[in-house]
Design an enzyme around this catalytic site. Sequence first.
Site, PDB file in Angstrom:
ATOM      1  N   GLU A 192       1.000  -1.215  -0.304  1.00 32.98           N
ATOM      2  CA  GLU A 192       0.442   0.222   0.131  1.00 32.98           C
ATOM      3  C   GLU A 192       0.931   1.002  -0.228  1.00 32.98           C
ATOM      4  O   GLU A 192       1.716   0.624   0.395  1.00 32.98           O
ATOM      5  CB  GLU A 192      -1.046  -0.048   1.487  1.00 32.98           C
ATOM      6  CG  GLU A 192      -1.875  -0.934   0.957  1.00 32.98           C
ATOM      7  CD  GLU A 192      -2.702  -1.254   2.594  1.00 32.98           C
ATOM      8  OE1 GLU A 192      -2.590  -0.536   2.828  1.00 32.98           O
ATOM      9  OE2 GLU A 192      -3.702  -2.311   2.131  1.00 32.98           O
ATOM     10  N   HIS A 220      -8.908   9.314   2.779  1.00 31.84           N
ATOM     11  CA  HIS A 220      -8.736   8.622   1.988  1.00 31.84           C
ATOM     12  C   HIS A 220      -8.522   8.332   0.443  1.00 31.84           C
ATOM     13  O   HIS A 220     -10.432   9.513  -0.418  1.00 31.84           O
ATOM     14  CB  HIS A 220      -9.666   7.344   1.725  1.00 31.84           C
ATOM     15  CG  HIS A 220      -8.974   5.730   1.336  1.00 31.84           C
ATOM     16  ND1 HIS A 220      -8.980   5.191  -0.111  1.00 31.84           N
ATOM     17  CD2 HIS A 220      -8.714   4.642   2.386  1.00 31.84           C
ATOM     18  CE1 HIS A 220      -8.391   4.158  -0.300  1.00 31.84           C
ATOM     19  NE2 HIS A 220      -7.981   3.543   0.760  1.00 31.84           N
ATOM     20  N   ARG A 237      -1.608   8.578   1.057  1.00 27.21           N
ATOM     21  CA  ARG A 237      -2.759   9.166   0.638  1.00 27.21           C
ATOM     22  C   ARG A 237      -2.662  10.986   0.547  1.00 27.21           C
ATOM     23  O   ARG A 237      -3.923  11.196   0.028  1.00 27.21           O
ATOM     24  CB  ARG A 237      -3.476   9.030   1.817  1.00 27.21           C
ATOM     25  CG  ARG A 237      -3.402   7.305   1.457  1.00 27.21           C
ATOM     26  CD  ARG A 237      -4.903   7.131   3.063  1.00 27.21           C
ATOM     27  NE  ARG A 237      -4.344   5.607   2.654  1.00 27.21           N
ATOM     28  CZ  ARG A 237      -5.121   4.223   3.692  1.00 27.21           C
ATOM     29  NH1 ARG A 237      -5.459   5.069   4.733  1.00 27.21           N
ATOM     30  NH2 ARG A 237      -5.064   3.382   3.243  1.00 27.21           N
ATOM     31  N   HIS A 282     -11.263   9.537   6.234  1.00 23.61           N
ATOM     32  CA  HIS A 282     -11.198   8.186   6.454  1.00 23.61           C
ATOM     33  C   HIS A 282     -10.953   7.982   7.527  1.00 23.61           C
ATOM     34  O   HIS A 282     -11.135   6.809   8.427  1.00 23.61           O
ATOM     35  CB  HIS A 282     -11.184   7.925   5.500  1.00 23.61           C
ATOM     36  CG  HIS A 282      -9.741   6.513   5.820  1.00 23.61           C
ATOM     37  ND1 HIS A 282     -11.397   5.361   5.246  1.00 23.61           N
ATOM     38  CD2 HIS A 282      -8.719   5.561   5.563  1.00 23.61           C
ATOM     39  CE1 HIS A 282     -10.454   4.064   5.139  1.00 23.61           C
ATOM     40  NE2 HIS A 282      -9.053   3.959   5.645  1.00 23.61           N
ATOM     41  N   ARG A 324      -1.527   8.946   8.838  1.00 23.58           N
ATOM     42  CA  ARG A 324      -1.034   7.399   8.958  1.00 23.58           C
ATOM     43  C   ARG A 324      -1.218   6.979   8.125  1.00 23.58           C
ATOM     44  O   ARG A 324      -1.330   6.654   6.972  1.00 23.58           O
ATOM     45  CB  ARG A 324      -3.006   7.233  10.045  1.00 23.58           C
ATOM     46  CG  ARG A 324      -2.407   5.660   9.925  1.00 23.58           C
ATOM     47  CD  ARG A 324      -4.275   4.905  10.689  1.00 23.58           C
ATOM     48  NE  ARG A 324      -4.851   5.364   9.305  1.00 23.58           N
ATOM     49  CZ  ARG A 324      -5.586   4.552   8.408  1.00 23.58           C
ATOM     50  NH1 ARG A 324      -4.780   3.362   8.760  1.00 23.58           N
ATOM     51  NH2 ARG A 324      -6.651   4.606   7.468  1.00 23.58           N
TER      52      ARG A 324
HETATM   53  C1  SIN Z   1      -7.788   0.809   2.305  1.00 27.03           C
HETATM   54  O1  SIN Z   1      -7.980  -0.500   1.975  1.00 27.03           O
HETATM   55  O2  SIN Z   1      -7.345   1.952   1.493  1.00 27.03           O
HETATM   56  C2  SIN Z   1      -7.408   1.212   4.030  1.00 27.03           C
HETATM   57  C3  SIN Z   1      -6.361   0.637   3.851  1.00 27.03           C
HETATM   58  C4  SIN Z   1      -6.582   1.728   5.909  1.00 27.03           C
HETATM   59  O3  SIN Z   1      -6.895   3.001   5.593  1.00 27.03           O
HETATM   60  O4  SIN Z   1      -5.653   1.277   6.753  1.00 27.03           O
END
Ligand code: SIN
Length: 529
Positions: A115, A238, A284, A345, A380
């Site tokens: 991610e 998000h 993000r 988010h 975060r």
């Molecule tokens: C996501 O699946 O994009 C959310 C994961 C997160 O916010 O830690």
Amino acid sequence: MKEYDFAIIGSGIAGLSFALKAARQGSVAVITKRKGADTNTAWAQGGIACVTSDEDSFELHVRDTLGAGAGLCDEAVVRTIVTEGPERIRELAELGVEFDQGQVSGHRELDLAKEGGHSKRRVLHVRDATGREIEERLLRGLEKQPNVELWEDHMAVDLITSAKLGFATEDRCLGVYVLDEKTGEVETIRSDRTVLATGGCGKVYLYTTNPDIATGDGVAMAWRAGVEISNMEFIQFHPTCLFHAEAKSFLISEAVRGEGGILRNHRGEDFMRHYDSRGSLAPRDIVARAIDAEIKRSGARCVFLDITHKPAEFIRERFPHIYQTCLRFGIDMLKQAIPVVPAAHYQCGGIKTDVNGATSLPGLYAIGEVACTGMHGANRLASNSLLEGLVVAHRAATAAVRTPARTQKISLPEWQSGNVQDVDELVVIYHNWDEIRRLMWDYVGIVRTDKRLQRASARLRNLQREIREFYWNFKVSIDLLELRNLATVAALIVDSALCRKESRGLHYTLDHPETDDREFKRDTLLSRG
Ligand code: SIN
């Protein structure tokens, strides 16, 4: 009056993990607003970031977390949480959580996702419904504990503290008043250890990836009890929430970009290349701001997330939940890009605690999203929150069971409802609720200015006055309590944002676009009075 050794408010990963451990030592009440599984945890798609592979290291995970946090993480806290992660993950596996595995060089290993902001693949997941699986396993574990009572459809109204009762002793938390939604009665719970695990406050914004329960109840109650609150200006948006008139708050996991998904504008261009060399998988805050800019510049209503270049079989297998949900709304992600917009988010700030969940009020703990341990700083890192919830819940439970119960049991007064009547003006509640969410979206969103923040502040003060009147004149209901909490948390976000005259992490203001390490490399700390 009912009495428990531990009163836990909230039934997500943090609250349930704490409950399972505390139940070995005493009686536990888990108080939750709706059903046990109606939590933010159950909606988590991506997974848990944890170092489990030989190619990864604690050092790298710490470095990535500090990098995302933009100078405000507490490094010691980050280190503790990162290094204790694997042990807590083993406990989840013992409870029956089966993280996905894949074939690596001829043998089966954990299938680790990537991610934004992570330098390695390190996110353990159960396809794209990790939180749901964890929530179910924890709830099943709880069912086997005779010491635990699950109070569903009960909402905490306020904390009971010695200061509020006018005791001339050290201020401490003595318990909590709880509204039974079915009977409308408010019950009194006495407990030497009260734990806030109520999650975040996404519903304070018009658009959010959060479920309806996320109304900032824990932060608002703690604030009213005089507890220190930190860093509320850092709200994470998000980048990819499904954009569809009938879809409410549906997240398109960052894992989709982790597996190669590309963000495109309405002309089909891979626009993220113009904003950051990491493209669609930049952190993000950068991606959310870029989408916001792209939408404002073009007048388009959304951007698009395109993973059509991946094999259909892979997409169906890896993202069954997202695939099915999009199909229900007439979007076939195998063949077309998914329309997406940013949405609120995650609350990076919250009730100030140490790494053991202790707050500034003795007898009160805060764990999970409601707390601000120093793990996330100003932004975060994806999938660090389930990890934090798990590790800090364990540490808080360990600390709480070691704290001796108070020998002097105090009898607590019953809830005073006074001269109340039923709310017949529900329309005012709904109107205020909508107004708060819209003004927060318009004035306190991804890009801020001093003027917009001041406007929001003035309007919120008026709304808070109106709501206070309501609160004292009418019988309490979940709607009214949520509205009151929402207004409090919105004001805390605005006040915190007004204090920070710089841009850092998730707080971006056009009036102070630079980061000012000399003045502002510090937490924002608010406390009542
Ligand atoms: C996501 O699946 O994009 C959310 C994961 C997160 O916010 O830690």
